[in-house]
Design a protein around this motif. Structure first.
Motif, mmCIF file in Angstrom:
data_model
loop_
_atom_site.group_PDB
_atom_site.id
_atom_site.type_symbol
_atom_site.label_atom_id
_atom_site.label_comp_id
_atom_site.label_asym_id
_atom_site.label_seq_id
_atom_site.Cartn_x
_atom_site.Cartn_y
_atom_site.Cartn_z
ATOM 1 N N ARG A 184 -28.960 30.949 -35.700
ATOM 2 C CA ARG A 184 -27.608 30.447 -35.469
ATOM 3 C C ARG A 184 -27.118 30.833 -34.071
ATOM 4 N N VAL A 185 -27.404 32.054 -33.642
ATOM 5 C CA VAL A 185 -27.011 32.473 -32.291
ATOM 6 C C VAL A 185 -27.653 31.561 -31.265
ATOM 7 N N ARG A 186 -28.943 31.321 -31.423
ATOM 8 C CA ARG A 186 -29.658 30.489 -30.446
ATOM 9 C C ARG A 186 -29.133 29.049 -30.454
ATOM 10 N N ARG A 187 -28.726 28.568 -31.631
ATOM 11 C CA ARG A 187 -28.228 27.189 -31.761
ATOM 12 C C ARG A 187 -26.847 27.020 -31.142
ATOM 13 N N GLU A 188 -25.997 28.045 -31.231
ATOM 14 C CA GLU A 188 -24.591 27.883 -30.862
ATOM 15 C C GLU A 188 -24.193 28.529 -29.542
ATOM 16 N N VAL A 189 -25.035 29.425 -29.016
ATOM 17 C CA VAL A 189 -24.679 30.131 -27.776
ATOM 18 C C VAL A 189 -25.779 29.939 -26.745
ATOM 19 N N GLU A 190 -25.403 29.463 -25.564
ATOM 20 C CA GLU A 190 -26.381 29.237 -24.495
ATOM 21 C C GLU A 190 -26.540 30.514 -23.669
ATOM 22 N N LEU A 191 -27.393 31.399 -24.151
ATOM 23 C CA LEU A 191 -27.652 32.636 -23.414
ATOM 24 C C LEU A 191 -28.673 32.423 -22.308
ATOM 25 N N ALA A 192 -29.669 31.578 -22.564
ATOM 26 C CA ALA A 192 -30.736 31.374 -21.593
ATOM 27 C C ALA A 192 -31.476 30.090 -21.932
ATOM 28 N N PRO A 193 -32.106 29.452 -20.930
ATOM 29 C CA PRO A 193 -32.912 28.260 -21.212
ATOM 30 C C PRO A 193 -34.195 28.639 -21.950
ATOM 31 N N ALA A 194 -34.871 27.650 -22.478
ATOM 32 C CA ALA A 194 -36.144 27.890 -23.173
ATOM 33 C C ALA A 194 -37.147 28.522 -22.211
ATOM 34 N N GLN A 195 -38.066 29.303 -22.779
ATOM 35 C CA GLN A 195 -39.128 29.995 -22.032
ATOM 36 C C GLN A 195 -38.596 31.126 -21.144
ATOM 37 N N THR A 196 -37.374 31.567 -21.396
ATOM 38 C CA THR A 196 -36.862 32.726 -20.664
ATOM 39 C C THR A 196 -37.583 33.976 -21.160
ATOM 40 N N SER A 197 -37.990 34.811 -20.230
ATOM 41 C CA SER A 197 -38.747 36.010 -20.576
ATOM 42 C C SER A 197 -38.349 37.142 -19.648
ATOM 43 N N LEU A 198 -39.005 38.276 -19.798
ATOM 44 C CA LEU A 198 -38.763 39.398 -18.892
ATOM 45 C C LEU A 198 -39.127 39.016 -17.461
ATOM 46 N N PHE A 199 -40.184 38.232 -17.299
ATOM 47 C CA PHE A 199 -40.596 37.791 -15.967
ATOM 48 C C PHE A 199 -39.522 36.948 -15.294
ATOM 49 N N SER A 200 -38.713 36.248 -16.075
ATOM 50 C CA SER A 200 -37.666 35.397 -15.502
ATOM 51 C C SER A 200 -36.724 36.171 -14.591
#
Length: 389
Positions: free
Chosen positions: A139-155
């Motif tokens: 639900r958090v991932r669906r409703e809140v835009e924290l980061a784009p897909a494939q975001t990782s520590l390397f990002s």
């Protein structure tokens, strides 16, 4: 729910050195959890070392921590009951990550749960905890835009790395596990980058290289004769893999990113090179966290809402056997009073009708004071057999 416990340490909550010590310990020792817990799920990633437990009756949280964590290790953190479930939910939702919103953490939580299921160490409480945490994370991932897909520590390192590298540049990613693969996919999207993928098992590197249009090389060949590089990304479990000898043979190297746990790169050896180690990445993560303050607040609100609902669900599930016994007691009493004068189906319906309001009250009692309070009420009323429910 009070038997649920979580004990561990993370990079963000304990620092790199504490996480390194815990990771090495867990890799080389099998904790004697069976004497303490009826259920357990280890959650071991490059950024955290935790175990979720359903403690046996009579086992206290501090007793479990003292047994599982040897004196030479940092104490880490320990949560019980609702706090343990909340922490697990925040982990799954990537709110406790070094880089908020990195999407592989939810997969790591699911894989840890699946592995524990196959090992036979999962039970009703840990199953409920992980299913609830993953539901909250979705639900958090669906409703809140924290980061784009494939975001990782390397990002966190990519913007600086992209700015520092000339074009063309040759970049090696050493280690093609989950962290290395995410870094490789991110680098493959940059123009002017010749990408080299290195792995102990060359077949794994070759499969990813073919998908990304890169080259592949075995780790042994790479260490014997590394090609000239402008950048290095290390993501292996091997400590000190790249030392002074390696860096002396790389005069063109400008940037190195160490994603490994324990450290893959000897920091003193990387002089003259911009080194993104876990400590620097953690600082960059905190800066990004500050910029995401509003989004993180919305995500935390969702966690709080869903956690409250999960606790209600657990309380109702816990008293379900007691409610069944209460309805059965009503049915027996009605049958004794009316005998054969009333159809059994009507007796059954009346038993459910008479139990309707007490059930509502019991659910409220369980939500406010826990399922034990509801069971105690039924025992005192003579509607629940002691030792059942």
């Amino acid at each position: 729910m009070e038997r649920l416990a979580l004990i561990g340490v993370s990079q963000r909550r304990g620092g790199v050195e504490a996480l390194t010590q815990w990771s090495i310990w867990w890799q080389n020792h099998t904790p004697e959890v069976a004497a303490l817990a009826a259920e357990w799920v280890p959650l071991l990633t490059c950024n955290r070392s935790e175990v979720v437990l359903a403690l046996k009756e009579g086992v206290a949280l501090e007793q479990a921590r003292a047994t599982l964590v040897p004196p030479q290790l940092p104490r880490g953190y320990a949560y019980q009951g609702e706090a343990a479930l909340e922490h697990l939910a925040r982990v799954a939702a990537s709110l406790d990550s070094v880089n908020p919103g990195e999407d592989q953490i939810m997969r790591q939580v699911r894989l840890a749960f699946d592995a524990a299921q196959k090992a036979g160490s999962v039970g009703p409480l840990t199953s409920f905890a992980f299913q609830s945490a993953l539901k909250i994370a979705k639900r958090v991932r669906r409703e809140v835009e924290l980061a784009p897909a494939q975001t990782s520590l390397f990002s966190l390192a990519r913007p600086a790395l992209e700015a520092l590298l000339p074009r063309p540049s040759r970049v090696a990613v050493v280690g093609t596990g989950e962290m290395g693969s995410l870094a490789a996919r991110s680098l493959a999207a940059l123009p002017g980058i010749e990408l080299l993928l290195v792995n102990r098992t060359p077949e794994k590197a070759l499969a990813l290289a073919e998908a990304l249009g890169a080259r592949a090389m075995s780790l042994s060949d790479f260490l014997k004769n590394p090609p000239p590089l402008e950048a290095l990304v290390a993501a292996t479990p091997v400590e000190g893999l790249f030392d002074q000898t390696f860096f002396q043979g790389q005069p063109q190297l400008k940037v190195a990113v160490d994603l490994g746990m324990p450290r893959n790169i000897v920091p003193e050896a990387a002089r003259g090179v911009v080194l993104f180690d876990l400590n620097l990445l953690e600082r960059l993560g905190e800066e990004r966290r500050a910029r995401l303050r509003a989004e993180l607040a919305r995500a935390e609100l969702i966690v709080a809402q869903e956690l409250e609902q999960a606790l209600v669900e657990w309380a109702e599930r816990a008293i379900a056997p007691a409610i069944t016994q209460m309805r059965e007691a009503y049915r027996r009493t009605l049958a004794e009073l009316v005998g054969e004068r009333v159809e059994p189906e009507l007796i059954e319906r009346l038993a459910h009708r008479f139990a309707h309001f007490p059930v509502k009250g019991l659910r409220g009692l369980a939500r406010r004071h826990g399922p034990e309070a509801a069971e105690y009420f039924l025992q005192e009323a003579g509607l629940l057999e002691v030792g059942r429910g």
